[in-house]
Design a protein around this motif. Structure first.
Motif, mmCIF file in Angstrom:
data_model
loop_
_atom_site.group_PDB
_atom_site.id
_atom_site.type_symbol
_atom_site.label_atom_id
_atom_site.label_comp_id
_atom_site.label_asym_id
_atom_site.label_seq_id
_atom_site.Cartn_x
_atom_site.Cartn_y
_atom_site.Cartn_z
ATOM 1 N N ALA A 41 27.239 102.844 109.853
ATOM 2 C CA ALA A 41 25.897 102.339 109.538
ATOM 3 C C ALA A 41 25.900 100.816 109.481
ATOM 4 C CB ALA A 41 25.409 102.910 108.214
ATOM 5 N N ILE A 42 24.843 100.240 110.044
ATOM 6 C CA ILE A 42 24.634 98.790 109.996
ATOM 7 C C ILE A 42 23.206 98.569 109.520
ATOM 8 C CG2 ILE A 42 24.539 96.646 111.324
ATOM 9 C CD1 ILE A 42 26.515 97.970 113.324
ATOM 10 N N LYS A 43 23.068 97.936 108.351
ATOM 11 C CA LYS A 43 21.724 97.691 107.830
ATOM 12 C C LYS A 43 21.201 96.357 108.340
ATOM 13 C CE LYS A 43 23.555 96.040 103.432
ATOM 14 N NZ LYS A 43 23.593 96.265 101.983
ATOM 15 N N ALA A 44 19.892 96.283 108.444
ATOM 16 C CA ALA A 44 19.234 95.058 108.897
ATOM 17 C C ALA A 44 18.514 94.437 107.710
ATOM 18 C CB ALA A 44 18.247 95.375 110.010
ATOM 19 N N GLU A 45 18.695 93.140 107.546
ATOM 20 C CA GLU A 45 18.046 92.405 106.456
ATOM 21 C C GLU A 45 17.371 91.157 107.006
ATOM 22 O OE1 GLU A 45 20.991 91.495 103.506
ATOM 23 O OE2 GLU A 45 21.026 93.546 102.759
ATOM 24 N N ILE A 46 16.280 90.788 106.352
ATOM 25 C CA ILE A 46 15.615 89.517 106.641
ATOM 26 C C ILE A 46 15.438 88.805 105.310
ATOM 27 C CG2 ILE A 46 13.465 88.419 107.368
ATOM 28 C CD1 ILE A 46 13.277 90.325 109.623
ATOM 29 N N PRO A 47 16.086 87.623 105.160
ATOM 30 C CA PRO A 47 15.915 86.884 103.913
ATOM 31 C C PRO A 47 14.504 86.347 103.808
ATOM 32 C CG PRO A 47 17.754 86.021 105.234
ATOM 33 C CD PRO A 47 17.017 86.992 106.074
ATOM 34 N N PRO A 48 13.901 86.269 102.700
ATOM 35 C CA PRO A 48 14.349 86.751 101.390
ATOM 36 C C PRO A 48 13.867 88.164 101.092
ATOM 37 C CG PRO A 48 12.386 85.454 101.100
ATOM 38 C CD PRO A 48 12.682 85.481 102.586
ATOM 39 N N ILE A 49 13.360 88.873 102.078
ATOM 40 C CA ILE A 49 12.791 90.201 101.875
ATOM 41 C C ILE A 49 13.845 91.228 101.493
ATOM 42 C CG2 ILE A 49 11.586 92.093 103.047
ATOM 43 C CD1 ILE A 49 10.212 89.886 104.732
ATOM 44 N N ARG A 71 28.391 101.522 118.912
ATOM 45 C CA ARG A 71 28.896 100.714 120.038
ATOM 46 C C ARG A 71 29.175 99.271 119.640
ATOM 47 N NH1 ARG A 71 27.038 101.677 125.419
ATOM 48 N NH2 ARG A 71 28.534 100.055 125.887
ATOM 49 N N ILE A 72 28.459 98.745 118.640
ATOM 50 C CA ILE A 72 28.664 97.333 118.262
ATOM 51 C C ILE A 72 29.460 97.183 116.976
ATOM 52 C CG2 ILE A 72 26.533 96.625 119.417
ATOM 53 C CD1 ILE A 72 25.390 96.183 116.490
ATOM 54 N N TYR A 73 29.724 98.278 116.273
ATOM 55 C CA TYR A 73 30.336 98.223 114.940
ATOM 56 C C TYR A 73 31.631 97.411 114.905
ATOM 57 C CZ TYR A 73 31.373 99.817 110.202
ATOM 58 O OH TYR A 73 31.613 99.863 108.851
ATOM 59 N N ASP A 74 32.476 97.572 115.894
ATOM 60 C CA ASP A 74 33.762 96.867 115.911
ATOM 61 C C ASP A 74 33.700 95.495 116.572
ATOM 62 O OD1 ASP A 74 35.075 98.917 114.563
ATOM 63 O OD2 ASP A 74 35.507 99.994 116.422
ATOM 64 N N SER A 75 32.520 95.052 116.978
ATOM 65 C CA SER A 75 32.409 93.763 117.664
ATOM 66 C C SER A 75 32.227 92.584 116.708
ATOM 67 C CB SER A 75 31.259 93.796 118.673
ATOM 68 O OG SER A 75 30.016 93.880 118.000
ATOM 69 N N PHE A 76 32.097 92.854 115.407
ATOM 70 C CA PHE A 76 31.993 91.782 114.411
ATOM 71 C C PHE A 76 32.664 92.248 113.129
ATOM 72 C CE2 PHE A 76 28.193 94.344 114.093
ATOM 73 C CZ PHE A 76 27.952 94.468 112.726
ATOM 74 N N GLU A 77 33.021 91.268 112.269
ATOM 75 C CA GLU A 77 33.780 91.609 111.069
ATOM 76 C C GLU A 77 32.919 92.257 109.992
ATOM 77 O OE1 GLU A 77 36.659 89.432 107.859
ATOM 78 O OE2 GLU A 77 36.530 88.638 109.895
ATOM 79 N N HIS A 78 31.961 91.542 109.470
ATOM 80 C CA HIS A 78 31.119 92.086 108.400
ATOM 81 C C HIS A 78 29.629 91.923 108.710
ATOM 82 C CE1 HIS A 78 29.652 93.173 104.457
ATOM 83 N NE2 HIS A 78 29.061 92.011 104.330
ATOM 84 N N ARG A 79 29.292 90.819 109.349
ATOM 85 C CA ARG A 79 27.890 90.478 109.543
ATOM 86 C C ARG A 79 27.701 89.771 110.876
ATOM 87 N NH1 ARG A 79 25.719 85.256 106.700
ATOM 88 N NH2 ARG A 79 23.974 85.054 108.032
ATOM 89 N N VAL A 80 26.552 90.016 111.502
ATOM 90 C CA VAL A 80 26.178 89.312 112.723
ATOM 91 C C VAL A 80 24.679 89.037 112.650
ATOM 92 C CG1 VAL A 80 25.740 91.385 114.118
ATOM 93 C CG2 VAL A 80 26.443 89.272 115.251
ATOM 94 N N SER A 81 24.263 87.950 113.238
ATOM 95 C CA SER A 81 22.848 87.600 113.247
ATOM 96 C C SER A 81 22.201 88.040 114.544
ATOM 97 C CB SER A 81 22.665 86.088 113.075
ATOM 98 O OG SER A 81 23.142 85.688 111.818
#
Length: 117
Positions: A41-49, A71-81
């Motif tokens: 699972a990858i959650k999406a966030e928009i600051p400050p919401i 497919r993208i889970y292993d392409s970044f460590e913890h967070r990507v924009s």
């Protein structure tokens, strides 16, 4: 030159909907390893919401031309924009932008006076 990578954010109706989203907005995608329903699972966030949904990870929810969370889970460590590119009904298409730096612009309004104390 690498081609752009797109993901779909779904489940938005469970949070704030899509009416406030516009193309060009910055979104943060964060791994959610403690999610009891999806190990990728990858959650999406928009600051400050805060959390607005999750990256689609099912063959039923991933639109053509987008990659799944798995497919993208292993392409970044913890967070990507990413940058919101399209808002279509209850789904948002985000282009991953791993090298983007976040900045804030403050628009100062003119002709505003504040009482002196």
């Amino acid at each position: 030159m690498e081609s752009p990578v797109y993901v779909a954010i779904t489940g938005m109706a469970h949070y704030y909907g899509t009416s406030f989203l516009k193309p060009g907005q910055l979104a943060h995608l964060l791994k959610d390893p403690d999610n009891p329903y999806d190990q990728e699972a990858i959650k999406a966030e928009i600051p400050p919401i805060g959390k607005i949904g999750y990256v689609a990870n099912s063959t039923h929810t991933v639109p053509k031309g987008c990659r799944s969370a798995g497919r993208i889970y292993d392409s970044f460590e913890h967070r990507v924009s990413g940058i919101v590119r399209f808002v279509i009904k209850d789904t948002v298409i985000v282009e991953l932008t791993p090298n983007i730096e976040e900045g804030y612009i403050i628009n100062l309004m003119e002709n505003i006076s504040f009482p002196l104390r």
